[in-house]
Scaffold this active site. Structure first.
Site, PDB file in Angstrom:
ATOM      1  N   ASP A 145     -68.353  -2.737  -5.281  1.00 40.47           N
ATOM      2  CA  ASP A 145     -69.766  -2.156  -5.687  1.00 40.47           C
ATOM      3  C   ASP A 145     -69.851  -0.833  -4.909  1.00 40.47           C
ATOM      4  OD1 ASP A 145     -72.783  -3.662  -6.253  1.00 40.47           O
ATOM      5  OD2 ASP A 145     -72.728  -1.753  -5.049  1.00 40.47           O
ATOM      6  N   ASP A 165     -73.054  -0.397  -2.604  1.00 42.64           N
ATOM      7  CA  ASP A 165     -72.829  -1.086  -1.267  1.00 42.64           C
ATOM      8  C   ASP A 165     -71.928  -0.102  -0.495  1.00 42.64           C
ATOM      9  OD1 ASP A 165     -74.626  -3.182  -1.815  1.00 42.64           O
ATOM     10  OD2 ASP A 165     -73.046  -4.572  -2.513  1.00 42.64           O
ATOM     11  N   ARG A 225     -78.604  -3.796 -13.596  1.00 42.43           N
ATOM     12  CA  ARG A 225     -77.870  -4.801 -14.495  1.00 42.43           C
ATOM     13  C   ARG A 225     -78.432  -6.072 -14.246  1.00 42.43           C
ATOM     14  NH1 ARG A 225     -71.459  -4.498 -14.769  1.00 42.43           N
ATOM     15  NH2 ARG A 225     -71.513  -4.629 -12.528  1.00 42.43           N
ATOM     16  N   THR A 250     -77.099 -11.101 -18.229  1.00 39.26           N
ATOM     17  CA  THR A 250     -76.503 -10.778 -19.229  1.00 39.26           C
ATOM     18  C   THR A 250     -75.862  -9.527 -19.031  1.00 39.26           C
ATOM     19  OG1 THR A 250     -78.538  -9.262 -19.456  1.00 39.26           O
ATOM     20  CG2 THR A 250     -78.946 -11.401 -20.331  1.00 39.26           C
TER      21      THR A 250
HETATM   22  N1  URA Z   1     -70.802  -1.262 -10.768  1.00 39.29           N
HETATM   23  C1  URA Z   1     -70.002  -0.970  -9.355  1.00 39.29           C
HETATM   24  O1  URA Z   1     -70.581  -0.613  -8.465  1.00 39.29           O
HETATM   25  N2  URA Z   1     -68.753  -1.642  -9.244  1.00 39.29           N
HETATM   26  C2  URA Z   1     -68.017  -1.979 -10.250  1.00 39.29           C
HETATM   27  O2  URA Z   1     -66.954  -2.431 -10.309  1.00 39.29           O
HETATM   28  C3  URA Z   1     -68.774  -1.974 -11.759  1.00 39.29           C
HETATM   29  C4  URA Z   1     -69.987  -1.816 -11.599  1.00 39.29           C
END
Ligand code: URA
Length: 213
Positions: A204, A207, A108, A112
């Site tokens: 995330d 992570d 991502r 944007t």
């Molecule tokens: N990607 C993620 O890892 N966590 C989110 O909350 C949104 C996208």
């Protein structure tokens, strides 16, 4: 099926919801996160494969012979949206070991939030396969839509998406752009925050599963 989103199935099974609670908790360490993600994925896969065709084969039990169903020669492919989708692959493959695997690398753009493709590798015969795309977080829906666009360009006709969590924004986008693609998730969360994270979410996913932060 969800009343607001006809393409969405939220798997309410208590085992799924129990494991999801620990996946969300920031006290859950990487090792447990990976295990819980795998177990939850298998239960989501169970739901997503309810319509797999079966055919009877002749077998002999210790007591009698019978005709009993097995999954008929459906060709499957799991496609992981890198990198977090990889955390769902092991669970899927344990259930359906003959499936092929594809990978789509999308990140991502932090400004944007639009997806940028950096990797695409799928089986040569993907057009003949039923494809289940895996990505734990359906957030904006941009990555999922881009992945589904690419797979349809390759001629894939039967697609499903399995994710751990979904935001209403992502589900709505997917329903708009790919109304033919059913989505299976453990929860439809409240919303996205200004950084595109699912709220309350789990942070995330990459992570959390790889211990990179
Ligand atoms: N990607 C993620 O890892 N966590 C989110 O909350 C949104 C996208």
């Amino acid at each position: 099926m969800h009343s607001d989103f006809p393409t969405l199935t939220v798997v309410q099974h208590p085992l799924v919801q129990h494991k999801l609670t620990y996946l969300r908790s920031e006290d859950t360490a990487t090792e447990n996160f990976r295990r819980l993600l795998k177990e939850t994925t298998q239960m989501l896969a169970y739901e997503a494969t309810q319509d797999l065709p079966t055919e009877p084969i002749e077998i002999r039990t210790p007591v009698a012979t019978m005709r009993s169903p097995v999954i008929s020669g459906k060709k499957l492919c799991f496609v992981s949206i890198l990198r977090a989708g990889n955390g769902m692959l092991d669970g899927m493959l344990e259930l359906l070991p003959a499936a092929r695997v594809g990978h789509i690398g999308l990140y991502r753009d932090p400004e944007t939030l639009e997806p940028v493709e950096y990797y695409f590798k799928v089986p040569e015969d993907i057009a003949e396969r039923d494809v289940i795309v895996v990505d734990p977080m359906l957030a904006t829906g941009n990555s999922a839509v881009a992945a589904l666009d690419r797979l349809k360009e390759c001629g894939v006709q039967a697609l499903k998406l399995v994710c751990l969590l979904a935001a209403p924004e992502g589900v709505a986008k997917l329903a708009r752009e790919h109304p033919d693609v059913p989505v299976f998730t453990a929860s439809l969360d409240e919303r996205l925050d200004e950084h595109g994270y699912i709220v309350p979410g789990l942070g995330d996913a990459g992570d959390r599963m790889f211990g990179t932060r």
